[in-house]
Design an enzyme around this catalytic site. Structure first.
Site: not given
Ligand code: IPM
Ligand code: MG
Length: 359
Positions: A143, A193, A225, A249, A253
């Protein structure tokens, strides 16, 4: 005598203002209960900040955040700002804020609240009882690594991002991993990884070296993975997970969906002097301002604020209880299931307030 806490609210874009409004109400009610005086101020971040000032993180907002005791953030981004140059995109505002405040540790608990197991797309027996703490490194890795950008090389456009981690960056996040595991069930999974990326081979080595200081923690390693697959196959094998910025990240999710909806996942970003609390979900521009968003991730983020910034574990527990009680009967669209009453964002917030009063 009550203590005063300065809270900066950066609602941001899309559903950010919808969910923040509800979370602030809950924050005020809980502060009252615990004899905290709140001094709230709202500052723009993300796309709205760009529209107002030409930058997604105005100095005025950053200064206010630096002078605060804690920050509540809604969400940033939306299609409106996608055509903008990378350097002024809403997301850059959030990334700069994390980096400026040195919030290197992002805690994302994936917990199934109450009977929300019905709302998960996975089978009950797979997800029931899931309780994972994903610890994502937040101020380094791909990042932030240099060099980055798109240049023309040999007559064609070439994109470049760099995955960099120094030993000390790995050590400090791994330490959070081990210490968090100690407060939970003493199991830590480090995700990398290492079979392909040297940077994450270093990650693994540093984690192993540090593990000698934590003989009580059972450490295992997983390639990212495989971790993605295992999260869906058998989430209960995980307790505390520590990983890089990008892997965290993605995996957070995935972990969110185990819990029924990404609308349920709160987060705390810590490590510096001031904590930042935000829902894991995005700005959902398609439902912004329509009173449809689920405010619970942001409300639960307020709980994390009380726990991590103000050392009020009880306040966090109270908020979690109120949320569990509320979703027994009422649901927003994203977590709706048969036999429950469908409510909007505002009503969900009001119901949590009512539940708090009864507890
Ligand atoms: C998160 C989001 C952010 C990230 C974006 C909005 C920059 O996806 O907080 O997970 O990638 O960190
Ligand atoms: Mg995110």
């Amino acid at each position: 005598m009550s203590t005063t806490k300065k809270i900066v609210v950066t609602s941001g874009d899309g559903i950010g203002p919808d969910v923040s409004e509800q979370a602030v109400q809950v924050m005020q009610a809980v502060a009252l209960r615990f004899d905290l005086q709140l001094e709230l101020s709202e500052h723009p971040v993300g796309g709205i900040a760009y529209d107002l000032t030409g930058t997604p993180l105005p100095d005025e907002t950053l200064d206010a955040c630096k002078a605060a005791d804690a920050i509540l953030l809604g969400a940033v981004g939306g299609p409106k700002w996608e055509p903008l140059d990378f350097s002024v995109r809403p997301e850059r505002g959030l990334l700069k804020l994390r980096s400026e405040l040195q919030l290197y540790a992002n805690l994302r608990p994936a917990v199934i609240y109450g009977d929300l197991v019905d709302a998960s797309t996975l089978k009950r027996e797979v997800v029931e009882g899931t309780n994972i703490m994903v610890i994502r490194e937040l101020t380094g890795g791909i990042y932030f690594g240099q060099p980055r950008g798109v240049t023309t090389e040999n007559g064609e456009r070439t994109g470049r991002n760099t995955l960099v981690y120094s030993e000390s960056e790995i050590q400090r996040i791994a330490k959070v991993g081990f210490e968090t595991a100690q407060k939970r069930s003493n199991r830590l999974t480090s995700v990398d990884k290492a079979n392909v990326l040297e940077t994450t081979e270093l990650w693994r080595n540093v984690v192993v070296e540090l593990s000698r200081d934590y003989p009580d923690v059972e450490l295992n390693h997983m390639y990212v993975d495989n971790a993605a697959m295992q999260l869906i196959r058998d989430p209960k094998q995980f307790d505390t997970v520590v990983t890089t910025n990008l892997f965290g990240d993605i995996l957070s999710d995935a972990a969110a969906m185990l819990t029924g909806s990404i609308g349920m996942l709160p987060s705390a970003s810590v490590g510096g002097d001031i904590g930042l609390y935000e829902p894991v979900h995005g700005s959902a521009p398609d439902i912004a301002g329509q009173d449809k968003a689920n405010p619970l991730a942001t409300i639960l983020s307020v709980g994390m604020m009380f726990r991590y910034s103000f050392d009020l574990t009880e306040a966090d527990e109270l908020i979690q209880k109120a949320v569990v009680q509320t979703i027994e009967t009422h649901r927003t669209g994203d977590i709706m299931s048969e036999g429950k009453t469908l409510v909007g964002c505002q009503q969900m917030g009001d119901l949590v307030l009512k539940a708090l009063e009864s507890l």
